[in-house]
Each structure stands twice: as C-alpha cells, then as structure tokens.
Design a protein around this motif. Sequence first.
Motif, PDB file in Angstrom:
ATOM      1  N   UNK A  61       8.161  -8.623  -7.010  1.00  0.00           N
ATOM      2  CA  UNK A  61       6.797  -9.090  -7.263  1.00  0.00           C
ATOM      3  C   UNK A  61       6.804 -10.307  -8.182  1.00  0.00           C
ATOM      4  N   UNK A  62       7.745 -10.362  -9.099  1.00  0.00           N
ATOM      5  CA  UNK A  62       7.897 -11.541  -9.961  1.00  0.00           C
ATOM      6  C   UNK A  62       8.628 -12.665  -9.235  1.00  0.00           C
ATOM      7  N   UNK A  63       9.780 -12.328  -8.616  1.00  0.00           N
ATOM      8  CA  UNK A  63      10.599 -13.356  -7.976  1.00  0.00           C
ATOM      9  C   UNK A  63       9.847 -14.079  -6.869  1.00  0.00           C
ATOM     10  N   UNK A  64       9.038 -13.364  -6.111  1.00  0.00           N
ATOM     11  CA  UNK A  64       8.366 -13.970  -4.958  1.00  0.00           C
ATOM     12  C   UNK A  64       7.437 -15.109  -5.348  1.00  0.00           C
ATOM     13  N   UNK A  65       6.872 -15.031  -6.558  1.00  0.00           N
ATOM     14  CA  UNK A  65       5.957 -16.088  -7.006  1.00  0.00           C
ATOM     15  C   UNK A  65       6.644 -17.067  -7.943  1.00  0.00           C
ATOM     16  N   UNK A 125      -7.378 -17.847  22.865  1.00  0.00           N
ATOM     17  CA  UNK A 125      -7.170 -16.394  22.742  1.00  0.00           C
ATOM     18  C   UNK A 125      -5.886 -16.138  21.965  1.00  0.00           C
ATOM     19  N   UNK A 126      -6.003 -16.246  20.642  1.00  0.00           N
ATOM     20  CA  UNK A 126      -4.876 -16.046  19.746  1.00  0.00           C
ATOM     21  C   UNK A 126      -5.109 -14.808  18.888  1.00  0.00           C
ATOM     22  N   UNK A 127      -4.042 -14.062  18.659  1.00  0.00           N
ATOM     23  CA  UNK A 127      -4.084 -12.919  17.749  1.00  0.00           C
ATOM     24  C   UNK A 127      -2.843 -12.962  16.873  1.00  0.00           C
ATOM     25  N   UNK A 128      -2.872 -12.244  15.749  1.00  0.00           N
ATOM     26  CA  UNK A 128      -1.741 -12.218  14.844  1.00  0.00           C
ATOM     27  C   UNK A 128      -1.473 -10.772  14.417  1.00  0.00           C
ATOM     28  N   UNK A 129      -0.186 -10.385  14.419  1.00  0.00           N
ATOM     29  CA  UNK A 129       0.191  -9.039  14.002  1.00  0.00           C
ATOM     30  C   UNK A 129       1.429  -9.120  13.107  1.00  0.00           C
ATOM     31  N   UNK A 130       1.637  -8.098  12.282  1.00  0.00           N
ATOM     32  CA  UNK A 130       2.824  -8.056  11.432  1.00  0.00           C
ATOM     33  C   UNK A 130       2.747  -6.912  10.451  1.00  0.00           C
ATOM     34  N   UNK A 131       3.901  -6.577   9.859  1.00  0.00           N
ATOM     35  CA  UNK A 131       3.961  -5.498   8.892  1.00  0.00           C
ATOM     36  C   UNK A 131       4.575  -5.951   7.588  1.00  0.00           C
ATOM     37  N   UNK A 132       4.167  -5.312   6.474  1.00  0.00           N
ATOM     38  CA  UNK A 132       4.678  -5.623   5.144  1.00  0.00           C
ATOM     39  C   UNK A 132       4.392  -7.089   4.815  1.00  0.00           C
ATOM     40  N   UNK A 133       5.439  -7.922   4.610  1.00  0.00           N
ATOM     41  CA  UNK A 133       5.164  -9.339   4.363  1.00  0.00           C
ATOM     42  C   UNK A 133       4.577  -9.998   5.610  1.00  0.00           C
ATOM     43  N   UNK A 134       4.915  -9.466   6.783  1.00  0.00           N
ATOM     44  CA  UNK A 134       4.282  -9.961   7.999  1.00  0.00           C
ATOM     45  C   UNK A 134       2.802  -9.634   8.027  1.00  0.00           C
ATOM     46  N   UNK A 135       2.427  -8.471   7.465  1.00  0.00           N
ATOM     47  CA  UNK A 135       1.013  -8.144   7.320  1.00  0.00           C
ATOM     48  C   UNK A 135       0.343  -9.019   6.277  1.00  0.00           C
ATOM     49  N   UNK A 136       1.062  -9.314   5.204  1.00  0.00           N
ATOM     50  CA  UNK A 136       0.600 -10.245   4.172  1.00  0.00           C
ATOM     51  C   UNK A 136       0.246 -11.594   4.801  1.00  0.00           C
ATOM     52  N   UNK A 137       1.146 -12.114   5.659  1.00  0.00           N
ATOM     53  CA  UNK A 137       0.896 -13.401   6.298  1.00  0.00           C
ATOM     54  C   UNK A 137      -0.205 -13.308   7.346  1.00  0.00           C
ATOM     55  N   UNK A 138      -0.282 -12.185   8.052  1.00  0.00           N
ATOM     56  CA  UNK A 138      -1.359 -12.013   9.036  1.00  0.00           C
ATOM     57  C   UNK A 138      -2.713 -12.090   8.363  1.00  0.00           C
ATOM     58  N   UNK A 139      -2.850 -11.416   7.229  1.00  0.00           N
ATOM     59  CA  UNK A 139      -4.122 -11.437   6.503  1.00  0.00           C
ATOM     60  C   UNK A 139      -4.407 -12.819   5.926  1.00  0.00           C
ATOM     61  N   UNK A 148      14.046 -21.579  -0.570  1.00  0.00           N
ATOM     62  CA  UNK A 148      12.887 -22.464  -0.476  1.00  0.00           C
ATOM     63  C   UNK A 148      11.567 -21.723  -0.536  1.00  0.00           C
ATOM     64  N   UNK A 149      11.583 -20.426  -0.193  1.00  0.00           N
ATOM     65  CA  UNK A 149      10.327 -19.669  -0.169  1.00  0.00           C
ATOM     66  C   UNK A 149       9.970 -19.084  -1.531  1.00  0.00           C
ATOM     67  N   UNK A 150      10.951 -19.003  -2.431  1.00  0.00           N
ATOM     68  CA  UNK A 150      10.682 -18.443  -3.753  1.00  0.00           C
ATOM     69  C   UNK A 150       9.633 -19.295  -4.473  1.00  0.00           C
ATOM     70  N   UNK A 151       8.555 -18.643  -4.887  1.00  0.00           N
ATOM     71  CA  UNK A 151       7.463 -19.354  -5.554  1.00  0.00           C
ATOM     72  C   UNK A 151       6.468 -19.986  -4.606  1.00  0.00           C
ATOM     73  N   UNK A 152       6.693 -19.862  -3.287  1.00  0.00           N
ATOM     74  CA  UNK A 152       5.817 -20.530  -2.323  1.00  0.00           C
ATOM     75  C   UNK A 152       5.249 -19.571  -1.276  1.00  0.00           C
ATOM     76  N   UNK A 153       5.343 -18.265  -1.550  1.00  0.00           N
ATOM     77  CA  UNK A 153       4.758 -17.326  -0.591  1.00  0.00           C
ATOM     78  C   UNK A 153       3.243 -17.518  -0.560  1.00  0.00           C
ATOM     79  N   UNK A 154       2.651 -17.266   0.580  1.00  0.00           N
ATOM     80  CA  UNK A 154       1.217 -17.468   0.742  1.00  0.00           C
ATOM     81  C   UNK A 154       0.842 -18.910   0.991  1.00  0.00           C
ATOM     82  N   UNK A 155       1.830 -19.784   1.012  1.00  0.00           N
ATOM     83  CA  UNK A 155       1.571 -21.217   1.244  1.00  0.00           C
ATOM     84  C   UNK A 155       2.553 -21.751   2.287  1.00  0.00           C
ATOM     85  N   UNK A 156       3.822 -21.902   1.896  1.00  0.00           N
ATOM     86  CA  UNK A 156       4.818 -22.459   2.813  1.00  0.00           C
ATOM     87  C   UNK A 156       4.972 -21.593   4.058  1.00  0.00           C
ATOM     88  N   UNK A 157       5.064 -20.269   3.884  1.00  0.00           N
ATOM     89  CA  UNK A 157       5.255 -19.390   5.040  1.00  0.00           C
ATOM     90  C   UNK A 157       4.021 -19.355   5.934  1.00  0.00           C
TER      91      UNK A 157
END
Length: 702
Positions: A601-605, A552-566, A521-530
């Motif tokens: 990089x292709x599959x994710x979008x 008082x909310x903060x967000x942390x994460x690495x790699x794709x978790x960093x992608x979502x944090x940003x 379900x996430x394929x093609x929907x990164x940056x939106x659904x997640x």
Amino acid sequence: MEPNAITAIYAEISGQPTPVAAGLTEQLVGGEGVCTVTSEWSQNHLVGGSRLRYLQQWTLLVQHKEDRKTVRTVLPPGPCAPLQGELVCSLSPVRGLRAVVRETAGSHQVLEIWDSQGLRKSLDLTALNKHGRVYDDAQFGGLSWSGCETRLLYVAERIRSGSPESPGKPPSGKDRSVYREDWGEGFSSKSLPVLCVVELETGNVSVMQGVPPHVSPGQALWAPGSQAVFFVGWSHEPFRLGLKFCSNRRSALFLLGLDGHCECLSGEDVSVSVSSPRLSPDGTGLVYLQGRVFGPHNQCVSLHQYDLQSKKTSILLDVVNRPNAGECAGIYETLPSSCWSADSQRVVFSSACRNRKDLFVIDRRTKTLAFLSNNQSEVYGSWKLLAIQKDLMVVCCSSPHTPPTLRVGFLPPAGGAVEWHTLHHPAGTFDFHWTVLDVTPPTEEDNTQYSGLDFGAVLVKPRDRFHGDKIPLVVFIHGGPHSQFPAEWNTTTAGLVKLGFAVLMVNYRGSTGFGQDSILSLIGRIGDQDVKDVQRAVATALQRDAALDAQRLAVIGGSHGGFLSCHLVGQYPDVYRACAARNPVVNAATLLGTSDIVDWRYSSVGLLYSYDQIPTAEALAVMLERSPIIHAAQIQTPVLLMIGAKDRRVSPHQGLELYRALKSRDSPVRLLWFPEDGHSLGRVDTQADCFLNTALWLQQHL
C-alpha cells in the motif's frame, strides 16, 4: 442468450483439463530405453462443484543417436486414475516409489508409500501427534526423497502446546485466546512451519531441531549424503506479511544438519529474498532465485548458483532491466522442482517474455542462454516447464484458442533444436483468432524516469462475425499489478469469445515479462500510468482492427485489474457501457489497515515502507488521490461487483464502499457476495457464478 446456454458454454470451456505436475522414470528393457511419464491433471467438474485431480501415464521408447537421445515411439496412455483425498505426492527418482499424504474420512492425514506391488507402507501422521497438519501448498510444502530413498522430508504446522507437560493438548487458560499470526491471504492455517523427517524402515517421524527461531522454514530438500537439508527461511519478525503472490519477502537459504547445526548460505543481507533451491543431479551445485525485499511484490529476480565444494556463490543470470527484441526478459516465476540437465551443467526454466511465456536453457559454464520452443510461438503462446529428468523435458503448451497440451522432448546439445512430441492433444481447438499487439505510449504519456518503454496486449476474437456485424470488445485487465496475461488458454477469455465478444487482455507497463525497468516504472504511478496504458491499448486495438465496435466497449478485471476497471469508468465515463470488477481496490487509504500486504500500500504510491510505519495524513492523502473512489461521482457505467467475504488481501469493504457510493447516486450497480470465498474467488461454483453473471451483465448493457 439464455442463462442455461451460457452455463453450458462455460462448462465446456472450464472443463478443459490442465496438467499441473509431472514425474519421470527411465529404465533399460531388452537394451532399449523405456521412459514413463506420470502426469497429474486438474479439471473443473461444474455439476459437482468440485475440482477433479487425476493421474495419467505414458510409456516412451527412447532411441540413442550418437550424442543425443530421441523419442522413437509414444505408446498409447492408460486410463486416467482419479486421486482421492491426496494432498501432496512425490515420485522417487530411482526406484519410482510414490509417496502420498492423504486425508482420510476422519480428517486424519496418512503417509503412504506405493511401489509396483501395491501399498508398501502406511503411517497415520495425525495419530503420531508429532506435528500439526502437513502443508500441501507450493509455497512451503512438498515431499522430498533422500538420495538413498529411505527417508522423506516434508513441512507441517507446529503443534500449539498448552504447556511443556502436555505438548499435544491445545492451549488453555490465559493462552487460549492469544492471537496467532499467519501468513495472510490463502495461508490462514499456516503460522509456524516445522521440518519433518520420516525414517521409512522404522516408521519414526521426527521434527528437525536447529531452525533459527526468527524464521519459518519451507521449500526443503535433501543435501548430498542425506545428513542435512537445504531450506528457505522466511523472517517472521517483527510480524508476518502476506506471502501469497509476493516474492519480495525477507528470506534466506539455510543448510540444516540432522544434528541440529544450521548455517545460512545466502548471507545476512536483510534486503534480499530467496526461493526455489534446486540441487544438481551430481550434488555439486545448487541454484536458487534471489530478489529484493519490499517494493514491487513480484519482480524480475536473478538466478544464483552455489558451489557446494568451494562454498562460493555466483550469479548465473542477472536481473534484466530492459531486454532487447528477441531476448529473454528475465525470470519472474518459481523454478520447477526438477530443472537440471543430466550432466548438471544446464538449467531449464520457463518465464514471462513480453506477451508470451517461453522456455529457456542456460549453461552454467558459459552463461549462454537459448530458447527451446523452436520458434513455434505462432502455434503456442505459452510454454511452461513441468519437469526435466535425464534430459527429458515435460512441458504444458497452450494458446488463447488451444487448451493445455502436454508435450515432451529431449534437451539437445548446445545450439541444437528440440524434437517435440505431443503426448496429450486437447479435445479440440476453438475457432478463435488471436494476435499480439505491441503498444508504444505517445510522448505525453512517456515516463521520463524510465523513458522509451513500450507494452503490449493480446487480442482474441471470434473468427466469424454474426451477420457481418461489428464485434463488441471486452477489455480484460490482469491483477497484481506485477503479473501478466500471456498468450495462453484463459477460461474467462475463451468463454466470452465463444459467446461472440472480442477480448483484449492488456499487459500495461508494470506487467512481468518486459524487464525490471517496466516494473519499477509503475511505482508511484498507479491510477495514472496504468490507466492511460489500458486506454491507449484500447485505442490501438480499435485503430488496427476495423471489426471491433468502438460503441460497445466493456471493461472487466480483478484485484488491481478491478482497481483499473473502476478507474476507467470513472475517468472515461462516456467510453465504457459495462464494467465487472472482482474484489477491486477502491480506496487505498481505507485499505491500508486491513490488507495482509500493508507494505504494498505504501510502495504502490511511491512511499518507502518499514515495519514500524505509522500512517500520516500526507500518506493517506496520496493513497486516496490514486484511488478510483474519488471518481465515483462521475461513474455512469453500470457496474457489477463480485466480492469474496473472506478476502484478506483486499478487504470486502472496498467493494461495499463503491457499492454505496454508486447506490447513493442512483447509478446502476449490482453486487454479488460470496461468503465462503477469498481474494481469488477460486471455488468452482464461485467461478461459474461470476462468469454467468458477467456474461449476462455484458449482454444486457452492450
């Protein structure tokens, strides 16, 4: 809180030891069964900046009751024995011999064989010059004992020869600077693996011949009779893609004889990947995992069985698209090196199951599946099988407030319950409260192609509030994206909760443990659904727990978790007061040509990938549109970036790109640069530095 106090708390939390492997031997003494459990442990040593490894042994007295065995007595363990310079080791199943590949002070690799009388054999593998360095990783390597325990099988790097006349010398002349491909992030020293056999009686070491030239062999084990070996071969043509954390690489299962004859057992389908071959104790069956190539880099895989007599393959457990409540959600991780019951009829494994990790057994005759954790998930949120030998299972259990615990229990008859015994209790549990949240997206956020999916999160918080104040909430997002935050011991989470924060670990749609439909379900929907899922999980947690402070909310994460944090601080600029991102994906378009997993990089979008892919303006535009960099102008939240200079998965220039975008707008940003670390930022000193700076950043801005 002062930095020294934070460091002291982190030292306590990160110093909790973790069992990483186990071996078992059993013998009769005076008519009574005596079982020895040998466990290998890992422990962070913050002062020394190192990761310690040590052995610990337990002796169990075993009682036979009718058709089953039980543990009658657990004797106190002996002292822990540190492992000095050991790269890889293996315990022989019959005589209990211990094979070790050790690195000496002179950077030589030495093979040692130990028995009850001490060191029995020692071979300087480097001096023999038959191959390069021995592989010590779980992806390729390992030591495999032959059935007669007179031979050892392992994987090493092929020698790079300058010419046939001088095979042991490095390349020279025109070949000196020829580019050598490797297997990407974490495997930069691995290019051309070879299978090696040691004859223990003579000390002869030989490189097996007959491996197809287009594959790289690994995960090798002896076939019955010790005249052939099974191995997984990963295709390295037309070029290698990153292999770490990627179960979707084109590969096959092979049988290679000592005479050089090689046969492919899993078929010639180039669209499948295989891993984890495991031979049954009676030598009649082999199980292995099979998945699809490309697409999600980690996904639900099927469990196959190969009958050595009929030479037929069948599916033992298929891919689970959408599990029902209370059912196994499928297999998402490798099998332990020993996973068979003593009668060769059942296979035991652990795997992600929604927001937990659980233990399962499947019968190869009836294909019935059962849980083995006895519904104790309220105590332990994670059960991980380390080994099973003669039906004695060794598992690592933990929860967000309970550090790793070593437990044993005999596999019961079908339908029976396991009687679990704890061998190693952690030094103590922590005064945290944790709960699992199930989250259902609203109608407007439902995925019409995969409708009706839900997801979850694990909320961990201090049991007592300071002076009755509300608790600041840190939203912790896992990377992958196809991985999981099970309800297990997590050093970062425990450290932050100890400092007074609540932590919400989110398993958005696309996480493992919720079925293959969720992953797809996430394929093609990164940056939106997640992104929406994380925000929905935050809203759900705040609605259900009045103790959490929505201001008082903060967000942390690495790699794709960093992608979502940003993404979150860009798409919801007024919600989060602090952000800490490790090696985040910032701009998928500029990452395309620098990542070791270009296919993702292709599959994710939502774009199909092929090896001969050439970037198009349209593809790059889609990647840019899915990236958090396009929201950089809206980011008001103070951002801490932690970057590994040797990262091959997410180029360090990704973090620098966001750093410059924020600096140019005078937005609060701080960047930590780790010149000797890669994507996982896994060095002990790096992890401590990241935690300290993250804690101070959250403290400053919350």
